[in-house]
Design a protein around this motif. Structure first.
Motif, PDB file in Angstrom:
ATOM      1  N   ARG A   1      -1.613  -2.183   6.970  1.00 21.01           N
ATOM      2  CA  ARG A   1      -1.674  -1.492   5.697  1.00 21.01           C
ATOM      3  C   ARG A   1      -1.478   0.000   5.848  1.00 21.01           C
ATOM      4  NH1 ARG A   1       0.265  -3.859   2.730  1.00 21.01           N
ATOM      5  NH2 ARG A   1      -0.545  -2.592   1.037  1.00 21.01           N
TER       6      ARG A   1
ATOM      7  N   ASP B   1      -0.563  -8.553   0.465  1.00 25.71           N
ATOM      8  CA  ASP B   1      -0.842  -7.134   0.219  1.00 25.71           C
ATOM      9  C   ASP B   1      -1.868  -6.995  -0.897  1.00 25.71           C
ATOM     10  OD1 ASP B   1       1.057  -6.589   2.065  1.00 25.71           O
ATOM     11  OD2 ASP B   1       2.584  -5.915   0.654  1.00 25.71           O
TER      12      ASP B   1
ATOM     13  N   ASN C   1      -3.511  -0.628  -0.527  1.00 28.37           N
ATOM     14  CA  ASN C   1      -3.285  -0.150   0.817  1.00 28.37           C
ATOM     15  C   ASN C   1      -4.483   0.478   1.494  1.00 28.37           C
ATOM     16  OD1 ASN C   1      -0.700  -0.791  -0.022  1.00 28.37           O
ATOM     17  ND2 ASN C   1      -0.435   1.278  -0.808  1.00 28.37           N
TER      18      ASN C   1
END
Length: 591
Positions: A50, A299, A29
Protein backbone atom coordinates in the motif's frame (compact mmCIF):
# COMPACT_ATOMS: atom_id res chain seq x y z
CA UNK A 1 -7.81 11.03 -8.72
CA UNK A 2 -9.90 13.15 -6.48
CA UNK A 3 -11.03 15.97 -8.77
CA UNK A 4 -14.33 16.11 -10.61
CA UNK A 5 -15.88 17.47 -13.74
CA UNK A 6 -17.67 20.49 -12.41
CA UNK A 7 -18.11 20.05 -8.69
CA UNK A 8 -18.33 23.40 -6.94
CA UNK A 9 -15.96 24.18 -4.15
CA UNK A 10 -17.31 22.99 -0.80
CA UNK A 11 -15.60 25.65 1.24
CA UNK A 12 -18.81 27.65 1.48
CA UNK A 13 -21.06 24.72 2.32
CA UNK A 14 -23.00 25.33 5.56
CA UNK A 15 -22.53 23.02 8.49
CA UNK A 16 -25.01 20.19 8.70
CA UNK A 17 -25.33 17.50 11.37
CA UNK A 18 -25.56 14.84 8.67
CA UNK A 19 -22.88 16.19 6.35
CA UNK A 20 -20.27 18.16 8.31
CA UNK A 21 -18.02 20.32 6.21
CA UNK A 22 -14.84 18.52 7.29
CA UNK A 23 -15.75 14.90 6.83
CA UNK A 24 -13.65 11.90 7.63
CA UNK A 25 -11.00 10.99 5.07
CA UNK A 26 -11.32 8.15 2.68
CA UNK A 27 -10.01 4.82 3.72
CA UNK A 28 -7.33 4.88 1.15
CA UNK A 29 -3.91 3.39 1.20
CA UNK A 30 -2.58 2.62 4.64
CA UNK A 31 1.16 3.10 4.72
CA UNK A 32 4.23 1.68 6.42
CA UNK A 33 4.15 4.51 8.95
CA UNK A 34 0.81 3.12 10.10
CA UNK A 35 1.91 -0.48 10.01
CA UNK A 36 0.79 -1.30 13.54
CA UNK A 37 -2.53 -3.18 13.51
CA UNK A 38 -5.54 -1.21 14.69
CA UNK A 39 -6.65 -2.10 18.26
CA UNK A 40 -10.22 -2.29 16.93
CA UNK A 41 -9.52 -3.99 13.58
CA UNK A 42 -6.59 -6.40 13.68
CA UNK A 43 -7.26 -7.29 10.02
CA UNK A 44 -6.57 -3.65 9.08
CA UNK A 45 -2.78 -4.05 9.28
CA UNK A 46 -1.65 -2.28 6.12
CA UNK A 47 -0.11 -4.29 3.34
CA UNK A 48 3.47 -3.25 2.52
CA UNK A 49 2.29 -2.82 -1.06
CA UNK A 50 0.00 0.00 0.00
CA UNK A 51 2.99 2.31 0.29
CA UNK A 52 2.83 2.49 -3.47
CA UNK A 53 -0.10 4.95 -3.37
CA UNK A 54 1.24 8.17 -1.98
CA UNK A 55 -2.09 9.88 -1.53
CA UNK A 56 -5.09 10.36 0.71
CA UNK A 57 -8.56 11.41 -0.27
CA UNK A 58 -11.13 13.44 1.60
CA UNK A 59 -14.92 13.41 1.39
CA UNK A 60 -14.98 17.14 0.71
CA UNK A 61 -12.00 17.05 -1.62
CA UNK A 62 -10.00 19.10 0.89
CA UNK A 63 -6.41 18.67 1.96
CA UNK A 64 -5.46 15.98 4.44
CA UNK A 65 -2.03 15.41 5.91
CA UNK A 66 -0.07 12.66 4.30
CA UNK A 67 1.19 9.85 6.48
CA UNK A 68 3.31 8.22 3.84
CA UNK A 69 6.71 9.42 5.06
CA UNK A 70 8.66 7.31 7.52
CA UNK A 71 9.95 9.34 10.52
CA UNK A 72 13.67 10.17 10.36
CA UNK A 73 13.96 8.50 6.96
CA UNK A 74 12.89 11.22 4.56
CA UNK A 75 15.05 10.75 1.53
CA UNK A 76 15.87 13.75 -0.61
CA UNK A 77 17.48 13.67 -4.02
CA UNK A 78 20.27 16.21 -4.39
CA UNK A 79 19.91 18.85 -7.06
CA UNK A 80 21.77 18.07 -10.26
CA UNK A 81 25.10 19.96 -10.61
CA UNK A 82 25.03 22.80 -13.12
CA UNK A 83 25.96 21.89 -16.68
CA UNK A 84 29.52 23.02 -17.60
CA UNK A 85 28.24 23.97 -21.03
CA UNK A 86 25.56 26.26 -19.68
CA UNK A 87 27.42 29.55 -20.22
CA UNK A 88 28.52 28.50 -23.73
CA UNK A 89 25.00 27.65 -24.82
CA UNK A 90 23.67 30.86 -23.34
CA UNK A 91 26.23 32.88 -25.33
CA UNK A 92 25.32 31.07 -28.53
CA UNK A 93 21.62 31.73 -27.97
CA UNK A 94 22.23 35.41 -27.29
CA UNK A 95 24.31 35.58 -30.45
CA UNK A 96 21.49 34.09 -32.52
CA UNK A 97 18.91 36.34 -30.88
CA UNK A 98 16.77 33.47 -29.56
CA UNK A 99 13.67 34.32 -27.54
CA UNK A 100 13.29 33.59 -23.84
CA UNK A 101 10.59 30.99 -24.57
CA UNK A 102 13.05 29.03 -26.70
CA UNK A 103 15.63 29.22 -23.91
CA UNK A 104 13.18 27.55 -21.55
CA UNK A 105 12.19 24.89 -24.09
CA UNK A 106 15.79 23.98 -24.90
CA UNK A 107 17.06 23.94 -21.30
CA UNK A 108 19.04 20.79 -20.52
CA UNK A 109 18.91 20.95 -16.77
CA UNK A 110 16.45 18.56 -15.10
CA UNK A 111 13.67 20.14 -13.03
CA UNK A 112 14.05 19.93 -9.26
CA UNK A 113 12.97 16.59 -7.83
CA UNK A 114 9.79 16.68 -5.75
CA UNK A 115 10.34 15.67 -2.13
CA UNK A 116 9.42 12.02 -1.70
CA UNK A 117 9.12 11.41 -5.45
CA UNK A 118 10.22 8.07 -6.83
CA UNK A 119 13.25 8.22 -9.12
CA UNK A 120 13.03 7.63 -12.85
CA UNK A 121 9.30 8.25 -13.23
CA UNK A 122 8.04 8.46 -16.79
CA UNK A 123 5.26 11.03 -16.79
CA UNK A 124 4.49 10.78 -20.49
CA UNK A 125 0.97 9.53 -21.19
CA UNK A 126 0.80 9.68 -24.97
CA UNK A 127 -2.11 12.14 -24.85
CA UNK A 128 -2.50 14.98 -27.36
CA UNK A 129 -0.05 17.87 -26.83
CA UNK A 130 -2.09 20.67 -28.43
CA UNK A 131 -4.32 21.54 -25.47
CA UNK A 132 -3.66 25.28 -25.39
CA UNK A 133 -4.18 25.69 -29.13
CA UNK A 134 -7.44 23.72 -29.09
CA UNK A 135 -8.98 24.70 -25.75
CA UNK A 136 -9.57 28.06 -24.09
CA UNK A 137 -9.60 27.78 -20.30
CA UNK A 138 -12.15 29.66 -18.21
CA UNK A 139 -12.72 30.09 -14.49
CA UNK A 140 -12.00 27.51 -11.84
CA UNK A 141 -15.18 25.74 -10.75
CA UNK A 142 -13.92 23.07 -8.38
CA UNK A 143 -10.85 21.93 -6.50
CA UNK A 144 -9.74 18.63 -5.02
CA UNK A 145 -6.66 17.24 -3.34
CA UNK A 146 -4.95 16.19 -6.58
CA UNK A 147 -6.11 18.82 -9.00
CA UNK A 148 -8.73 21.35 -9.92
CA UNK A 149 -11.45 21.82 -12.52
CA UNK A 150 -12.07 24.75 -14.85
CA UNK A 151 -14.74 25.59 -17.36
CA UNK A 152 -13.40 25.74 -20.91
CA UNK A 153 -14.35 26.01 -24.56
CA UNK A 154 -12.95 24.24 -27.61
CA UNK A 155 -11.41 26.69 -30.07
CA UNK A 156 -11.45 24.39 -33.12
CA UNK A 157 -12.10 20.89 -34.39
CA UNK A 158 -15.31 18.85 -34.24
CA UNK A 159 -16.08 20.25 -30.79
CA UNK A 160 -15.52 23.90 -31.75
CA UNK A 161 -17.60 26.13 -29.50
CA UNK A 162 -18.42 23.28 -27.09
CA UNK A 163 -18.33 24.38 -23.44
CA UNK A 164 -16.75 21.67 -21.28
CA UNK A 165 -15.21 21.04 -17.90
CA UNK A 166 -11.47 20.39 -17.84
CA UNK A 167 -9.95 18.49 -14.97
CA UNK A 168 -6.34 19.60 -14.51
CA UNK A 169 -3.95 17.25 -12.71
CA UNK A 170 -0.46 18.66 -12.10
CA UNK A 171 2.31 16.19 -12.89
CA UNK A 172 4.12 17.47 -9.80
CA UNK A 173 1.44 15.67 -7.78
CA UNK A 174 2.30 12.37 -9.43
CA UNK A 175 5.11 11.33 -7.14
CA UNK A 176 4.85 7.56 -7.64
CA UNK A 177 4.36 5.07 -10.45
CA UNK A 178 0.98 4.14 -8.96
CA UNK A 179 -0.17 7.77 -9.02
CA UNK A 180 0.72 7.92 -12.71
CA UNK A 181 -1.09 4.65 -13.36
CA UNK A 182 -4.17 6.00 -11.54
CA UNK A 183 -4.41 8.88 -14.02
CA UNK A 184 -3.84 6.57 -16.98
CA UNK A 185 -6.52 4.16 -15.73
CA UNK A 186 -9.03 6.94 -15.05
CA UNK A 187 -8.80 8.12 -18.66
CA UNK A 188 -9.02 4.53 -19.94
CA UNK A 189 -12.15 3.89 -17.87
CA UNK A 190 -13.82 7.10 -19.05
CA UNK A 191 -13.10 6.08 -22.65
CA UNK A 192 -14.42 2.56 -22.06
CA UNK A 193 -17.68 3.68 -20.44
CA UNK A 194 -18.50 6.46 -22.87
CA UNK A 195 -22.12 6.67 -24.02
CA UNK A 196 -24.36 6.03 -21.00
CA UNK A 197 -26.89 8.77 -20.32
CA UNK A 198 -26.13 8.85 -16.59
CA UNK A 199 -22.37 8.97 -16.96
CA UNK A 200 -20.38 12.13 -17.54
CA UNK A 201 -19.33 12.36 -21.18
CA UNK A 202 -15.61 12.12 -21.87
CA UNK A 203 -14.30 14.22 -24.77
CA UNK A 204 -10.50 14.06 -24.86
CA UNK A 205 -7.31 13.95 -22.82
CA UNK A 206 -4.27 16.20 -23.26
CA UNK A 207 -0.92 16.72 -21.60
CA UNK A 208 2.03 19.08 -21.53
CA UNK A 209 5.17 19.17 -19.41
CA UNK A 210 3.27 20.45 -16.39
CA UNK A 211 -0.23 18.93 -16.40
CA UNK A 212 -2.67 16.34 -17.63
CA UNK A 213 -5.96 17.79 -18.92
CA UNK A 214 -9.15 15.70 -19.06
CA UNK A 215 -11.97 17.37 -21.03
CA UNK A 216 -15.45 16.22 -19.99
CA UNK A 217 -19.07 17.24 -20.06
CA UNK A 218 -19.85 20.35 -18.01
CA UNK A 219 -22.57 19.64 -15.45
CA UNK A 220 -23.92 22.91 -14.07
CA UNK A 221 -26.68 21.64 -11.79
CA UNK A 222 -24.50 21.00 -8.73
CA UNK A 223 -23.96 17.93 -6.57
CA UNK A 224 -26.63 15.54 -5.36
CA UNK A 225 -25.32 16.34 -1.89
CA UNK A 226 -26.27 20.00 -2.28
CA UNK A 227 -29.84 19.06 -3.20
CA UNK A 228 -30.06 16.75 -0.20
CA UNK A 229 -28.95 19.60 2.04
CA UNK A 230 -31.39 22.01 0.39
CA UNK A 231 -34.23 19.63 1.28
CA UNK A 232 -33.12 19.43 4.89
CA UNK A 233 -31.83 15.92 4.30
CA UNK A 234 -35.09 14.18 3.46
CA UNK A 235 -36.76 13.00 0.28
CA UNK A 236 -40.22 11.53 -0.06
CA UNK A 237 -40.33 7.99 -1.45
CA UNK A 238 -41.56 9.23 -4.83
CA UNK A 239 -38.84 11.89 -4.98
CA UNK A 240 -36.12 9.42 -3.99
CA UNK A 241 -37.04 6.77 -6.57
CA UNK A 242 -35.89 8.61 -9.74
CA UNK A 243 -32.59 9.50 -8.06
CA UNK A 244 -31.93 5.92 -6.99
CA UNK A 245 -33.03 4.52 -10.36
CA UNK A 246 -30.51 6.70 -12.21
CA UNK A 247 -27.73 5.68 -9.81
CA UNK A 248 -28.58 1.98 -10.13
CA UNK A 249 -28.76 2.22 -13.92
CA UNK A 250 -25.32 3.70 -14.37
CA UNK A 251 -23.74 1.41 -11.77
CA UNK A 252 -25.25 -1.71 -13.37
CA UNK A 253 -23.85 -0.50 -16.70
CA UNK A 254 -20.39 0.01 -15.18
CA UNK A 255 -20.43 -3.44 -13.61
CA UNK A 256 -21.41 -5.09 -16.89
CA UNK A 257 -18.47 -3.37 -18.58
CA UNK A 258 -16.13 -4.65 -15.87
CA UNK A 259 -15.69 -1.43 -13.87
CA UNK A 260 -16.24 -1.03 -10.13
CA UNK A 261 -16.47 2.64 -9.11
CA UNK A 262 -15.34 2.27 -5.45
CA UNK A 263 -16.22 5.83 -4.41
CA UNK A 264 -19.97 6.22 -4.81
CA UNK A 265 -21.33 9.05 -2.66
CA UNK A 266 -23.66 12.06 -3.16
CA UNK A 267 -20.68 14.31 -3.94
CA UNK A 268 -19.83 12.17 -6.97
CA UNK A 269 -23.16 12.64 -8.73
CA UNK A 270 -23.84 15.89 -10.56
CA UNK A 271 -26.97 17.29 -12.19
CA UNK A 272 -26.65 18.51 -15.76
CA UNK A 273 -28.65 21.68 -15.02
CA UNK A 274 -30.46 23.53 -12.26
CA UNK A 275 -33.80 22.12 -13.40
CA UNK A 276 -35.53 19.97 -10.77
CA UNK A 277 -35.82 16.97 -13.10
CA UNK A 278 -32.44 17.29 -14.83
CA UNK A 279 -30.36 14.20 -15.45
CA UNK A 280 -27.97 12.85 -12.84
CA UNK A 281 -24.42 11.98 -13.91
CA UNK A 282 -21.82 9.80 -12.21
CA UNK A 283 -18.38 11.40 -12.08
CA UNK A 284 -14.90 10.94 -10.62
CA UNK A 285 -13.52 7.55 -11.63
CA UNK A 286 -10.15 8.26 -10.06
CA UNK A 287 -10.54 5.38 -7.59
CA UNK A 288 -12.27 3.04 -10.04
CA UNK A 289 -10.74 -0.14 -11.35
CA UNK A 290 -11.34 -2.90 -13.85
CA UNK A 291 -12.42 -6.24 -12.41
CA UNK A 292 -12.97 -9.59 -14.12
CA UNK A 293 -16.17 -11.59 -13.45
CA UNK A 294 -14.41 -14.11 -11.19
CA UNK A 295 -11.85 -11.73 -9.68
CA UNK A 296 -11.75 -9.98 -6.30
CA UNK A 297 -9.98 -6.76 -5.32
CA UNK A 298 -8.11 -6.09 -2.08
CA UNK A 299 -7.25 -2.36 -2.10
CA UNK A 300 -8.85 -0.47 0.78
CA UNK A 301 -10.26 2.59 -0.97
CA UNK A 302 -13.45 4.60 -0.74
CA UNK A 303 -15.11 7.13 1.54
CA UNK A 304 -15.42 6.23 5.20
CA UNK A 305 -19.20 6.52 5.56
CA UNK A 306 -19.91 4.65 2.33
CA UNK A 307 -17.33 1.85 2.44
CA UNK A 308 -18.60 -1.74 2.41
CA UNK A 309 -17.60 -4.27 5.12
CA UNK A 310 -15.89 -6.56 2.62
CA UNK A 311 -13.65 -3.69 1.49
CA UNK A 312 -12.32 -3.47 5.05
CA UNK A 313 -11.72 -7.21 4.87
CA UNK A 314 -9.74 -6.72 1.64
CA UNK A 315 -11.78 -9.09 -0.52
CA UNK A 316 -14.53 -7.58 -2.64
CA UNK A 317 -15.97 -7.03 -6.08
CA UNK A 318 -18.92 -5.14 -7.59
CA UNK A 319 -21.19 -5.70 -4.57
CA UNK A 320 -19.17 -3.06 -2.70
CA UNK A 321 -20.71 -0.40 -4.98
CA UNK A 322 -24.20 -1.69 -4.16
CA UNK A 323 -23.53 -1.20 -0.43
CA UNK A 324 -22.61 2.44 -1.14
CA UNK A 325 -25.89 2.87 -3.03
CA UNK A 326 -27.69 1.45 0.00
CA UNK A 327 -26.09 4.11 2.19
CA UNK A 328 -27.15 6.83 -0.27
CA UNK A 329 -30.73 5.44 -0.37
CA UNK A 330 -30.87 5.40 3.44
CA UNK A 331 -29.73 9.04 3.56
CA UNK A 332 -32.24 10.12 0.92
CA UNK A 333 -35.17 8.57 2.76
CA UNK A 334 -34.40 9.59 6.32
CA UNK A 335 -31.75 12.34 6.18
CA UNK A 336 -29.13 10.63 8.34
CA UNK A 337 -26.32 8.17 7.85
CA UNK A 338 -26.91 4.51 8.68
CA UNK A 339 -23.43 4.22 10.23
CA UNK A 340 -21.99 7.13 12.14
CA UNK A 341 -19.18 7.79 14.61
CA UNK A 342 -16.85 10.64 15.51
CA UNK A 343 -13.69 8.73 14.67
CA UNK A 344 -12.61 6.69 11.67
CA UNK A 345 -12.18 3.56 13.78
CA UNK A 346 -15.68 4.13 15.15
CA UNK A 347 -17.08 4.32 11.63
CA UNK A 348 -15.31 1.08 10.71
CA UNK A 349 -16.68 -0.63 13.82
CA UNK A 350 -20.22 0.49 12.99
CA UNK A 351 -19.94 -0.66 9.37
CA UNK A 352 -18.69 -4.08 10.48
CA UNK A 353 -20.84 -4.70 13.53
CA UNK A 354 -23.83 -2.33 13.79
CA UNK A 355 -27.16 -2.65 12.01
CA UNK A 356 -28.82 0.44 10.53
CA UNK A 357 -31.80 1.65 12.53
CA UNK A 358 -35.25 1.44 10.97
CA UNK A 359 -37.12 2.24 14.19
CA UNK A 360 -36.73 6.01 14.39
CA UNK A 361 -38.75 8.52 12.35
CA UNK A 362 -39.45 8.61 9.49
CA UNK A 363 -38.95 4.85 8.98
CA UNK A 364 -42.14 3.74 10.82
CA UNK A 365 -44.12 5.91 8.39
CA UNK A 366 -42.43 4.68 5.20
CA UNK A 367 -43.64 1.73 3.16
CA UNK A 368 -42.52 -1.79 3.97
CA UNK A 369 -41.23 -2.07 0.39
CA UNK A 370 -38.92 0.94 0.88
CA UNK A 371 -37.49 -0.53 4.08
CA UNK A 372 -37.00 -3.94 2.47
CA UNK A 373 -35.28 -2.30 -0.50
CA UNK A 374 -32.72 -0.50 1.68
CA UNK A 375 -32.17 -3.49 3.96
CA UNK A 376 -31.39 -5.75 0.99
CA UNK A 377 -28.77 -3.27 -0.22
CA UNK A 378 -27.15 -3.14 3.21
CA UNK A 379 -26.70 -6.83 4.02
CA UNK A 380 -23.23 -7.19 5.46
CA UNK A 381 -22.78 -10.50 3.66
CA UNK A 382 -22.26 -9.43 0.02
CA UNK A 383 -23.61 -12.78 -1.19
CA UNK A 384 -27.04 -11.85 0.21
CA UNK A 385 -26.97 -8.31 -1.19
CA UNK A 386 -28.95 -7.45 -4.32
CA UNK A 387 -27.05 -6.58 -7.45
CA UNK A 388 -27.72 -3.22 -9.13
CA UNK A 389 -29.81 -4.95 -11.82
CA UNK A 390 -31.81 -6.87 -9.23
CA UNK A 391 -32.47 -3.69 -7.29
CA UNK A 392 -34.06 -2.17 -10.41
CA UNK A 393 -36.50 -5.11 -10.36
CA UNK A 394 -37.38 -4.74 -6.67
CA UNK A 395 -41.13 -4.18 -6.03
CA UNK A 396 -40.41 -0.71 -4.59
CA UNK A 397 -38.77 0.36 -7.87
CA UNK A 398 -40.39 -1.88 -10.48
CA UNK A 399 -43.13 -0.16 -12.44
CA UNK A 400 -42.13 3.40 -11.46
CA UNK A 401 -40.68 3.99 -14.93
CA UNK A 402 -42.22 1.72 -17.54
CA UNK A 403 -39.66 2.79 -20.15
CA UNK A 404 -36.75 1.80 -17.91
CA UNK A 405 -34.33 -0.68 -19.46
CA UNK A 406 -33.12 -3.36 -17.07
CA UNK A 407 -29.48 -4.16 -17.91
CA UNK A 408 -27.78 -7.52 -17.95
CA UNK A 409 -26.79 -8.72 -14.52
CA UNK A 410 -23.21 -9.97 -14.15
CA UNK A 411 -24.39 -11.93 -11.10
CA UNK A 412 -26.23 -14.27 -13.49
CA UNK A 413 -22.96 -15.25 -15.15
CA UNK A 414 -21.28 -16.01 -11.84
CA UNK A 415 -24.22 -18.17 -10.77
CA UNK A 416 -24.33 -20.12 -14.04
CA UNK A 417 -20.58 -20.69 -13.87
CA UNK A 418 -20.93 -22.19 -10.35
CA UNK A 419 -23.88 -24.32 -11.48
CA UNK A 420 -22.07 -25.73 -14.52
CA UNK A 421 -19.14 -26.74 -12.32
CA UNK A 422 -21.39 -28.32 -9.65
CA UNK A 423 -21.88 -32.02 -9.06
CA UNK A 424 -25.00 -33.78 -10.39
CA UNK A 425 -26.27 -34.06 -6.81
CA UNK A 426 -26.05 -30.30 -6.22
CA UNK A 427 -27.69 -29.57 -9.56
CA UNK A 428 -30.62 -31.80 -8.51
CA UNK A 429 -30.85 -29.90 -5.21
CA UNK A 430 -30.86 -26.53 -7.01
CA UNK A 431 -33.55 -27.74 -9.42
CA UNK A 432 -35.72 -28.64 -6.43
CA UNK A 433 -35.13 -25.24 -4.81
CA UNK A 434 -35.95 -23.42 -8.06
CA UNK A 435 -39.50 -24.83 -7.84
CA UNK A 436 -40.04 -22.70 -4.72
CA UNK A 437 -39.10 -19.30 -6.22
CA UNK A 438 -41.43 -16.45 -5.35
CA UNK A 439 -43.06 -14.21 -7.98
CA UNK A 440 -40.54 -11.37 -7.71
CA UNK A 441 -37.64 -13.75 -8.30
CA UNK A 442 -39.33 -15.34 -11.31
CA UNK A 443 -40.02 -11.93 -12.89
CA UNK A 444 -36.36 -11.00 -12.49
CA UNK A 445 -35.13 -14.31 -13.94
CA UNK A 446 -37.55 -14.11 -16.89
CA UNK A 447 -36.18 -10.66 -17.71
CA UNK A 448 -32.59 -11.86 -17.57
CA UNK A 449 -33.38 -15.01 -19.59
CA UNK A 450 -35.00 -12.93 -22.35
CA UNK A 451 -31.85 -10.76 -22.55
CA UNK A 452 -29.82 -13.83 -23.46
CA UNK A 453 -31.77 -14.23 -26.74
CA UNK A 454 -33.24 -17.72 -26.41
CA UNK A 455 -33.87 -19.46 -29.75
CA UNK A 456 -37.30 -20.49 -31.08
CA UNK A 457 -37.13 -23.68 -29.02
CA UNK A 458 -36.67 -21.65 -25.81
CA UNK A 459 -33.00 -22.51 -25.25
CA UNK A 460 -30.11 -20.15 -24.63
CA UNK A 461 -26.78 -21.18 -26.12
CA UNK A 462 -23.24 -19.92 -26.05
CA UNK A 463 -23.87 -18.31 -29.44
CA UNK A 464 -26.98 -16.45 -28.30
CA UNK A 465 -25.18 -15.26 -25.19
CA UNK A 466 -22.27 -13.99 -27.31
CA UNK A 467 -24.71 -12.10 -29.53
CA UNK A 468 -26.49 -10.53 -26.57
CA UNK A 469 -23.24 -9.45 -24.96
CA UNK A 470 -22.05 -7.88 -28.21
CA UNK A 471 -25.14 -5.68 -28.36
CA UNK A 472 -24.69 -4.55 -24.74
CA UNK A 473 -20.93 -4.04 -24.47
CA UNK A 474 -19.26 -0.77 -25.38
CA UNK A 475 -16.85 -0.78 -28.31
CA UNK A 476 -13.91 -0.42 -25.93
CA UNK A 477 -14.94 -3.46 -23.89
CA UNK A 478 -16.01 -5.95 -26.59
CA UNK A 479 -12.55 -7.36 -27.17
CA UNK A 480 -11.90 -8.15 -23.51
CA UNK A 481 -15.22 -8.39 -21.69
CA UNK A 482 -17.07 -10.81 -23.97
CA UNK A 483 -14.30 -13.47 -23.95
CA UNK A 484 -14.18 -13.18 -20.14
CA UNK A 485 -17.89 -13.97 -19.83
CA UNK A 486 -17.87 -16.75 -22.40
CA UNK A 487 -14.93 -18.38 -20.62
CA UNK A 488 -17.17 -18.76 -17.58
CA UNK A 489 -19.80 -20.63 -19.58
CA UNK A 490 -17.74 -23.24 -21.42
CA UNK A 491 -20.15 -25.88 -20.15
CA UNK A 492 -22.76 -24.58 -22.63
CA UNK A 493 -20.47 -25.06 -25.61
CA UNK A 494 -22.27 -28.15 -26.92
CA UNK A 495 -25.75 -27.78 -25.44
CA UNK A 496 -28.49 -25.29 -24.60
CA UNK A 497 -30.28 -24.34 -21.39
CA UNK A 498 -34.04 -23.92 -21.11
CA UNK A 499 -35.78 -21.58 -18.66
CA UNK A 500 -36.36 -24.27 -16.02
CA UNK A 501 -32.67 -25.14 -15.87
CA UNK A 502 -31.78 -21.45 -16.10
CA UNK A 503 -33.77 -20.82 -12.91
CA UNK A 504 -31.87 -23.62 -11.15
CA UNK A 505 -28.56 -22.26 -12.43
CA UNK A 506 -29.21 -18.57 -11.74
CA UNK A 507 -30.91 -18.81 -8.34
CA UNK A 508 -28.86 -17.17 -5.60
CA UNK A 509 -29.26 -19.40 -2.56
CA UNK A 510 -27.87 -16.80 -0.15
CA UNK A 511 -30.33 -14.17 -1.38
CA UNK A 512 -33.21 -16.65 -1.31
CA UNK A 513 -32.25 -17.52 2.27
CA UNK A 514 -32.76 -13.86 3.30
CA UNK A 515 -36.47 -13.99 2.40
CA UNK A 516 -39.10 -14.49 5.08
CA UNK A 517 -40.32 -17.63 3.33
CA UNK A 518 -36.92 -19.36 3.48
CA UNK A 519 -37.80 -22.01 6.10
CA UNK A 520 -40.94 -23.01 4.26
CA UNK A 521 -39.15 -22.85 0.92
CA UNK A 522 -36.25 -25.12 1.82
CA UNK A 523 -38.54 -27.66 3.52
CA UNK A 524 -40.68 -27.85 0.40
CA UNK A 525 -37.58 -28.07 -1.79
CA UNK A 526 -36.26 -30.97 0.29
CA UNK A 527 -39.55 -32.82 -0.14
CA UNK A 528 -39.26 -32.42 -3.90
CA UNK A 529 -35.62 -33.51 -3.75
CA UNK A 530 -36.57 -36.59 -1.73
CA UNK A 531 -39.08 -37.63 -4.39
CA UNK A 532 -37.06 -36.81 -7.50
CA UNK A 533 -33.35 -36.33 -6.78
CA UNK A 534 -32.29 -37.96 -3.53
CA UNK A 535 -30.56 -41.31 -3.69
CA UNK A 536 -28.39 -43.55 -1.58
CA UNK A 537 -24.84 -42.25 -1.39
CA UNK A 538 -21.77 -43.23 0.61
CA UNK A 539 -19.41 -40.74 2.20
CA UNK A 540 -16.65 -41.52 -0.30
CA UNK A 541 -19.00 -40.74 -3.18
CA UNK A 542 -20.18 -37.52 -1.50
CA UNK A 543 -16.54 -36.50 -0.96
CA UNK A 544 -15.93 -37.13 -4.64
CA UNK A 545 -19.04 -35.07 -5.53
CA UNK A 546 -17.59 -32.20 -3.52
CA UNK A 547 -14.16 -32.65 -5.06
CA UNK A 548 -12.32 -33.69 -1.90
CA UNK A 549 -10.31 -36.77 -0.99
CA UNK A 550 -11.72 -39.51 1.28
CA UNK A 551 -9.53 -38.61 4.23
CA UNK A 552 -10.47 -39.37 7.84
CA UNK A 553 -11.21 -35.69 8.47
CA UNK A 554 -13.55 -35.68 5.50
CA UNK A 555 -15.50 -38.59 7.00
CA UNK A 556 -15.97 -36.71 10.27
CA UNK A 557 -17.11 -33.53 8.52
CA UNK A 558 -19.54 -35.25 6.16
CA UNK A 559 -20.89 -37.69 8.75
CA UNK A 560 -24.06 -35.65 9.43
CA UNK A 561 -24.72 -35.05 5.75
CA UNK A 562 -25.97 -38.62 5.20
CA UNK A 563 -28.96 -40.34 6.79
CA UNK A 564 -27.78 -43.55 8.36
CA UNK A 565 -31.15 -45.29 7.95
CA UNK A 566 -31.04 -45.39 4.16
CA UNK A 567 -27.75 -43.73 3.12
CA UNK A 568 -29.49 -40.76 1.47
CA UNK A 569 -28.68 -37.06 1.88
CA UNK A 570 -30.12 -35.67 5.13
CA UNK A 571 -31.92 -32.32 5.39
CA UNK A 572 -28.76 -30.87 6.96
CA UNK A 573 -26.68 -32.17 4.06
CA UNK A 574 -29.24 -30.84 1.57
CA UNK A 575 -28.99 -27.32 3.05
CA UNK A 576 -25.19 -27.47 3.05
CA UNK A 577 -25.12 -28.74 -0.52
CA UNK A 578 -27.38 -25.90 -1.70
CA UNK A 579 -24.95 -23.34 -0.34
CA UNK A 580 -22.10 -25.02 -2.17
CA UNK A 581 -20.29 -25.68 1.09
CA UNK A 582 -17.00 -27.48 0.61
CA UNK A 583 -14.73 -28.96 3.27
CA UNK A 584 -11.74 -27.28 1.68
CA UNK A 585 -11.25 -23.50 1.40
CA UNK A 586 -11.92 -21.94 -1.98
CA UNK A 587 -9.12 -20.16 -3.78
CA UNK A 588 -9.72 -16.47 -4.36
CA UNK A 589 -8.01 -14.35 -6.94
CA UNK A 590 -7.24 -11.00 -5.34
CA UNK A 591 -5.20 -8.00 -6.24
Amino acid sequence: MGGCTSKPSTSGRPDNPFFPGNDYPLIDNPTPSASKASPFFPFYTPSPARHRRNKSRDVTGGESKSVTSTPLRQLRRAFNPPSPAKHIRAALRRRKGKKEAALSAEATEAPPQEEGEELGLDKRFGFAKDFHSRVELGDEIGRGHFGYTCSAKFRKGELKGQVVAVKIIPKSKMTSAIAIEDVRREVKILQALSGHKNLVQFYDAFEDNANVYIAMELCEGGELLDRILARGGKYSEDDAKPVIIQILNVVAFCHLQGVVHRDLKPENFLYTSKEENSQLKAIDFGLSDFVKPDERLNDIVGSAYYVAPEVLHRSYTTEADVWSIGVIAYILLCGSRPFWARTESGIFRAVLKADPSFDEAPWPFLSSEAKDFVKRLLFKDPRRRMSASQALMHPWIRGYDRDMNIPFDILIFRQIKAYLRSSSLRKAALRALSKTLITDEIIYLKTQFSFLSPNKDGFITLGSIRSSLSSNATDEMKETRIPEFLALLNGLQHRGMDFAEFCAAAINVHQHESLDCWEESIRHAYELFERNGNRAIVIEELASELGVGPAITVHSVLHDWIRHTDGKLSFFGFAKLLHGVSVRPSVKTTR
